[in-house]
Design a protein around this motif. Sequence first.
Motif, PDB file in Angstrom:
ATOM      1  N   MET A   1      17.017  20.812  47.811  1.00  0.00           N
ATOM      2  CA  MET A   1      15.541  21.172  48.083  1.00  0.00           C
ATOM      3  C   MET A   1      15.184  21.333  49.293  1.00  0.00           C
ATOM      4  O   MET A   1      15.164  20.344  50.202  1.00  0.00           O
ATOM      5  N   ASN A   2      13.996  22.182  49.722  1.00  0.00           N
ATOM      6  CA  ASN A   2      13.671  22.121  50.955  1.00  0.00           C
ATOM      7  C   ASN A   2      12.186  21.587  51.100  1.00  0.00           C
ATOM      8  O   ASN A   2      11.364  21.785  51.850  1.00  0.00           O
ATOM      9  N   ILE A   3      11.978  20.240  50.449  1.00  0.00           N
ATOM     10  CA  ILE A   3      10.864  19.509  50.651  1.00  0.00           C
ATOM     11  C   ILE A   3      11.465  18.540  51.349  1.00  0.00           C
ATOM     12  O   ILE A   3      12.178  17.734  51.038  1.00  0.00           O
ATOM     13  N   LEU A   4      10.668  18.293  52.771  1.00  0.00           N
ATOM     14  CA  LEU A   4      11.347  17.602  53.531  1.00  0.00           C
ATOM     15  C   LEU A   4      10.114  16.175  53.829  1.00  0.00           C
ATOM     16  O   LEU A   4       8.994  16.265  53.468  1.00  0.00           O
ATOM     17  N   ASP A   5      10.633  15.281  54.186  1.00  0.00           N
ATOM     18  CA  ASP A   5       9.737  14.166  54.524  1.00  0.00           C
ATOM     19  C   ASP A   5       9.533  14.258  56.096  1.00  0.00           C
ATOM     20  O   ASP A   5      10.063  15.139  56.726  1.00  0.00           O
ATOM     21  N   ARG A   6       8.419  13.485  56.338  1.00  0.00           N
ATOM     22  CA  ARG A   6       8.008  13.880  57.889  1.00  0.00           C
ATOM     23  C   ARG A   6       9.115  13.738  58.945  1.00  0.00           C
ATOM     24  O   ARG A   6       9.020  14.639  59.979  1.00  0.00           O
ATOM     25  N   LYS A   7       9.920  12.655  58.869  1.00  0.00           N
ATOM     26  CA  LYS A   7      10.872  12.404  59.912  1.00  0.00           C
ATOM     27  C   LYS A   7      12.032  13.641  59.929  1.00  0.00           C
ATOM     28  O   LYS A   7      12.493  14.272  60.888  1.00  0.00           O
ATOM     29  N   GLU A   8      12.475  14.122  58.716  1.00  0.00           N
ATOM     30  CA  GLU A   8      13.303  15.165  58.483  1.00  0.00           C
ATOM     31  C   GLU A   8      12.725  16.678  59.047  1.00  0.00           C
ATOM     32  O   GLU A   8      13.481  17.039  59.846  1.00  0.00           O
ATOM     33  N   TYR A  40      -1.519  35.052  52.435  1.00  0.00           N
ATOM     34  CA  TYR A  40      -1.679  34.368  53.498  1.00  0.00           C
ATOM     35  C   TYR A  40      -0.215  33.937  54.054  1.00  0.00           C
ATOM     36  O   TYR A  40      -0.232  33.814  55.301  1.00  0.00           O
ATOM     37  N   LEU A  41       0.396  33.244  53.198  1.00  0.00           N
ATOM     38  CA  LEU A  41       1.656  32.734  53.543  1.00  0.00           C
ATOM     39  C   LEU A  41       2.715  34.110  54.109  1.00  0.00           C
ATOM     40  O   LEU A  41       3.508  33.764  55.048  1.00  0.00           O
ATOM     41  N   LEU A  51       8.830  29.289  58.315  1.00  0.00           N
ATOM     42  CA  LEU A  51       7.563  28.787  58.092  1.00  0.00           C
ATOM     43  C   LEU A  51       7.636  27.456  57.444  1.00  0.00           C
ATOM     44  O   LEU A  51       8.349  27.392  56.337  1.00  0.00           O
ATOM     45  N   ILE A  52       6.759  26.435  57.741  1.00  0.00           N
ATOM     46  CA  ILE A  52       6.855  25.274  57.182  1.00  0.00           C
ATOM     47  C   ILE A  52       5.398  25.042  56.818  1.00  0.00           C
ATOM     48  O   ILE A  52       4.447  25.222  57.497  1.00  0.00           O
ATOM     49  N   VAL A  53       5.165  24.662  55.323  1.00  0.00           N
ATOM     50  CA  VAL A  53       3.890  24.352  54.873  1.00  0.00           C
ATOM     51  C   VAL A  53       3.570  22.936  54.481  1.00  0.00           C
ATOM     52  O   VAL A  53       4.442  22.185  53.886  1.00  0.00           O
ATOM     53  N   GLY A  54       2.496  22.342  55.166  1.00  0.00           N
ATOM     54  CA  GLY A  54       2.097  21.050  55.116  1.00  0.00           C
ATOM     55  C   GLY A  54       1.133  20.944  53.523  1.00  0.00           C
ATOM     56  O   GLY A  54       0.253  21.902  53.857  1.00  0.00           O
ATOM     57  N   VAL A  55       1.558  20.261  52.826  1.00  0.00           N
ATOM     58  CA  VAL A  55       1.178  20.179  51.458  1.00  0.00           C
ATOM     59  C   VAL A  55       0.238  18.720  51.522  1.00  0.00           C
ATOM     60  O   VAL A  55       0.694  17.863  51.588  1.00  0.00           O
ATOM     61  N   ASN A  56      -1.232  18.869  51.232  1.00  0.00           N
ATOM     62  CA  ASN A  56      -2.045  17.779  51.069  1.00  0.00           C
ATOM     63  C   ASN A  56      -1.481  17.092  50.097  1.00  0.00           C
ATOM     64  O   ASN A  56      -1.251  17.577  48.912  1.00  0.00           O
ATOM     65  N   LYS A  85       8.958  33.286  48.493  1.00  0.00           N
ATOM     66  CA  LYS A  85       9.952  34.005  49.632  1.00  0.00           C
ATOM     67  C   LYS A  85       9.653  33.698  51.003  1.00  0.00           C
ATOM     68  O   LYS A  85      10.440  33.326  51.810  1.00  0.00           O
ATOM     69  N   PRO A  86       8.318  33.704  51.458  1.00  0.00           N
ATOM     70  CA  PRO A  86       7.896  33.444  52.884  1.00  0.00           C
ATOM     71  C   PRO A  86       8.015  31.998  53.235  1.00  0.00           C
ATOM     72  O   PRO A  86       8.127  31.621  54.468  1.00  0.00           O
ATOM     73  N   VAL A  87       8.267  30.970  52.336  1.00  0.00           N
ATOM     74  CA  VAL A  87       8.173  29.604  52.656  1.00  0.00           C
ATOM     75  C   VAL A  87       9.341  29.209  52.922  1.00  0.00           C
ATOM     76  O   VAL A  87      10.150  28.988  51.962  1.00  0.00           O
ATOM     77  N   ASP A  88       9.735  28.367  53.830  1.00  0.00           N
ATOM     78  CA  ASP A  88      11.163  28.037  54.112  1.00  0.00           C
ATOM     79  C   ASP A  88      11.277  26.518  53.780  1.00  0.00           C
ATOM     80  O   ASP A  88      12.242  26.101  53.232  1.00  0.00           O
ATOM     81  N   TYR A  89      10.155  25.550  54.142  1.00  0.00           N
ATOM     82  CA  TYR A  89      10.043  24.197  54.175  1.00  0.00           C
ATOM     83  C   TYR A  89       8.571  23.877  53.526  1.00  0.00           C
ATOM     84  O   TYR A  89       7.740  24.514  54.083  1.00  0.00           O
ATOM     85  N   THR A  90       8.410  22.740  52.920  1.00  0.00           N
ATOM     86  CA  THR A  90       7.251  22.195  52.843  1.00  0.00           C
ATOM     87  C   THR A  90       7.631  20.559  53.182  1.00  0.00           C
ATOM     88  O   THR A  90       8.403  20.220  53.251  1.00  0.00           O
ATOM     89  N   VAL A  91       6.244  19.947  53.501  1.00  0.00           N
ATOM     90  CA  VAL A  91       6.276  18.584  53.772  1.00  0.00           C
ATOM     91  C   VAL A  91       4.873  18.153  53.458  1.00  0.00           C
ATOM     92  O   VAL A  91       3.940  18.790  53.422  1.00  0.00           O
ATOM     93  N   ILE A  92       4.929  17.030  52.667  1.00  0.00           N
ATOM     94  CA  ILE A  92       3.845  16.460  52.269  1.00  0.00           C
ATOM     95  C   ILE A  92       3.003  15.440  53.181  1.00  0.00           C
ATOM     96  O   ILE A  92       3.728  14.651  53.761  1.00  0.00           O
TER      97      ILE A  92
END
Length: 155
Positions: A1-8, A40-41, A51-56, A85-92
Amino acid sequence: MNILDRKEAAKLVKKLKSEGKTVVFTNGCFDILHVGHLRYLQEAKELGDILIVGVNSDKSVSKLKGPTRPINTQNDRAEMLVGLKPVDYTVIFTEDTPVEIINELKPSIHVKGGDYKKEELPETPIVEKNGGKVIILSLIQGKSTTNIVKKIQEN
């Protein structure tokens, strides 16, 4: 899955930029996805290659939006976003503003919606210090999670 932690995420951005890719970062709560988010995305993605999206985090959403929010958990919100489609990765991220995560990731471009002013964003100095640029996208009128929640409550 393309949900990364901060370091990744930081490692990935460094690698992508070394390959000449333009990394776009944006952030938000994205509690109940709606067409305003999608537009927007899509606009954000057009500015670069990735595109990387930071999720609160849930805790920061509650702090920012009140005790009844978020409606959806941080993991559900992050997963929904990477399904678009436009979002490649997310990071919380857990902070109230994205300043710290932007300083870690160092994206090429940081985007915000048209309801913000570049000069007033706490993240602008850190983006520019790291060689990136801040771009304000067009405002998508009348589309918001808050409006959707109100409509549900009224019904």
